[in-house]
Design a protein around this motif. Structure first.
Motif, short mmCIF file in Angstrom:
data_model
loop_
_atom_site.label_atom_id
_atom_site.label_comp_id
_atom_site.label_asym_id
_atom_site.label_seq_id
_atom_site.Cartn_x
_atom_site.Cartn_y
_atom_site.Cartn_z
N ASN A 190 9.56 27.55 63.20
CA ASN A 190 9.31 28.62 62.09
C ASN A 190 9.28 28.04 60.91
OD1 ASN A 190 8.73 30.67 64.05
ND2 ASN A 190 10.92 30.96 64.25
N THR A 191 9.82 26.86 60.62
CA THR A 191 9.81 26.41 59.14
C THR A 191 8.59 25.57 58.56
OG1 THR A 191 10.57 24.08 59.98
CG2 THR A 191 12.24 25.78 59.36
N VAL A 192 7.74 25.39 59.65
CA VAL A 192 6.38 24.83 59.29
C VAL A 192 5.36 25.75 58.83
CG1 VAL A 192 6.77 22.85 60.96
CG2 VAL A 192 5.31 24.86 61.72
N SER A 200 8.77 17.95 51.92
CA SER A 200 9.73 19.18 51.81
C SER A 200 9.58 19.90 53.09
CB SER A 200 9.27 20.24 50.61
OG SER A 200 9.17 19.79 49.25
N VAL A 201 8.51 20.08 53.93
CA VAL A 201 8.51 20.91 54.93
C VAL A 201 9.19 20.12 56.04
CG1 VAL A 201 7.00 21.51 56.92
CG2 VAL A 201 6.36 22.42 54.56
N ILE A 202 8.92 18.76 56.05
CA ILE A 202 9.51 18.08 57.01
C ILE A 202 10.96 17.93 56.79
CG2 ILE A 202 9.75 15.58 57.93
CD1 ILE A 202 6.90 15.18 57.23
N SER A 203 11.46 17.91 55.69
CA SER A 203 13.05 17.89 55.22
C SER A 203 13.86 19.32 55.78
CB SER A 203 13.13 17.76 53.64
OG SER A 203 14.63 17.69 53.46
N LEU A 204 12.89 20.28 55.43
CA LEU A 204 13.60 21.63 55.78
C LEU A 204 13.53 21.68 57.19
CD1 LEU A 204 14.61 24.34 55.11
CD2 LEU A 204 12.33 25.19 55.15
N THR A 205 12.57 21.38 58.21
CA THR A 205 12.63 21.39 59.58
C THR A 205 13.61 20.42 60.18
OG1 THR A 205 10.02 21.72 59.60
CG2 THR A 205 11.08 20.97 61.63
N MET A 206 13.82 19.26 59.83
CA MET A 206 14.78 18.36 60.17
C MET A 206 16.33 18.77 59.76
SD MET A 206 13.17 16.25 62.28
CE MET A 206 12.46 17.66 62.47
N GLY A 207 16.23 19.27 58.63
CA GLY A 207 17.59 19.83 58.04
C GLY A 207 18.10 21.22 58.73
N VAL A 208 17.19 21.94 59.17
CA VAL A 208 17.66 23.07 59.91
C VAL A 208 17.94 22.81 61.42
CG1 VAL A 208 16.75 25.18 61.14
CG2 VAL A 208 16.48 24.99 58.51
N ALA A 209 17.33 21.85 61.82
CA ALA A 209 17.64 21.48 63.29
C ALA A 209 18.98 20.64 63.35
CB ALA A 209 16.41 20.54 63.74
N TRP A 210 19.05 19.88 62.13
CA TRP A 210 20.33 19.01 62.29
C TRP A 210 21.74 19.86 62.16
CZ3 TRP A 210 23.29 18.74 57.73
CH2 TRP A 210 24.33 18.21 57.71
N ALA A 211 21.54 20.83 61.08
CA ALA A 211 22.46 21.57 60.84
C ALA A 211 22.68 22.58 61.95
CB ALA A 211 22.20 22.45 59.62
N SER A 212 22.04 23.08 62.72
CA SER A 212 21.93 24.17 63.69
C SER A 212 23.10 23.40 65.01
CB SER A 212 20.62 24.42 64.51
OG SER A 212 19.89 25.11 63.53
N GLY A 213 22.78 22.08 64.81
CA GLY A 213 23.57 21.37 66.01
C GLY A 213 25.12 21.30 65.79
N LEU A 214 25.38 21.65 64.36
CA LEU A 214 26.81 21.46 64.02
C LEU A 214 27.43 22.68 63.95
CD1 LEU A 214 26.58 18.81 61.09
CD2 LEU A 214 27.57 18.32 63.38
N ASN A 215 26.51 23.56 63.03
CA ASN A 215 27.21 25.09 63.06
C ASN A 215 25.75 25.93 63.05
OD1 ASN A 215 28.10 27.51 62.18
ND2 ASN A 215 30.44 26.58 61.58
N LEU A 216 25.53 26.46 64.13
CA LEU A 216 24.25 27.05 63.79
C LEU A 216 24.30 28.55 62.88
CD1 LEU A 216 21.39 28.33 65.07
CD2 LEU A 216 22.70 29.38 66.99
#
Length: 263
Positions: A97-99, A9-25
């Motif tokens: 900060n997601t970890v 769950s932590v890895i998913s949230l970390t990668m999800g936030v990073a990925w989404a920030s590149g599209l629309n922060l």
């Protein structure tokens, strides 16, 4: 098993936030802020700042500005260029900060990986938009922008509720980028070359190509054919030659080689 699920769950949230920030922060911050403030998302304490009303208000305001700027041809490219200096560091900070409450080393590692994910996602978005802007109609810009917004909201929801499914899709996304980004960059290189020709800024390049054309007969000798074709391929891969120009030059070199061999 619980520790394993928590790690996923932590890895998913970390990668999800990073990925989404590149599209629309700003959309990503809104999802986290609003979800955390209403209790729909259990955010780590280090990320709880996005729940602050001031942060939510600022993110909402900037999302509204980006919503319109992102749909105007040309303006969207300028907006993406400006946000190269905003999305990437912000994505790295959010990912770190997601970890949660871990060692500084793990936070730094999460920030490095998250910043890298944000950068390649942002590069794919900006490159795609630049190519879309070569089309005179604005509909493709609207469709791309709306699709990106939907992807951010939907992708973060999947990352939070179905982490394994998100990570599978995330890996597929990275593999797609490995294949797609070189093609996008070659297309952009051709666009800049054409713009330079229109503005009269590529006289030196044209002169070099003309000189190369005059040397075709020499390069087309049997001993030089492979080198000539390799040289043309390098120019094509770098974007100096379009597909049509590459095909014409290649045919000319082979024809000259055939003629020279017959003599």
């Amino acid at each position: 098993m619980d520790e394993y699920q928590q790690l996923i769950s932590v890895i998913s949230l970390t990668m999800g936030v990073a990925w989404a920030s590149g599209l629309n922060l700003y959309a990503a911050i809104l999802v986290l802020g609003l979800g955390g403030s209403v209790g729909g998302i259990d955010l780590p304490e280090s990320l709880a700042v996005v729940q602050d009303p001031a942060v939510i208000l600022a993110a909402g305001l900037m999302y509204a500005v980006e919503f319109f700027a992102d749909k105007i041809p040309g303006v969207d490219t300028g907006w993406d260029a400006l946000h190269t200096f905003i999305r990437i560091p912000a994505g790295a900070l959010l990912a770190a900060n997601t970890v949660g409450d871990v060692s500084p080393a793990l936070q730094l590692a999460a920030g490095i990986v998250g910043g890298s994910v944000t950068s390649v996602t942002h590069a794919a978005k900006a490159s795609t938009r630049m190519l879309i802007n070569t089309s005179p109609e604005p509909v493709s810009n609207w469709l791309a922008s709306i699709s990106e917004d939907v992807a951010v909201f939907g992708g973060l929801w999947v990352a939070l509720n179905h982490p394994v499914l998100f990570l599978i899709g995330f890996i597929a996304f990275l593999l797609l980028l490995i294949w797609l980004l070189p093609k996008l960059w070659r297309g952009i290189a051709r666009i800049f070359r054409k713009i330079g020709q229109w503005l009269g800024l590529s006289k030196e390049t044209n002169a070099a190509l003309a000189g190369a054309g005059e040397a075709t007969s020499e390069l087309a000798k049997p001993s030089s054919l492979v080198d000539a074709l390799q040289g043309l391929d390098s120019l094509h891969q770098s974007g100096a030659l379009s597909d049509a120009e590459y095909a014409t030059a290649k045919a000319s070199v082979i024809a000259e080689h055939t003629s020279a061999s017959a003599r």
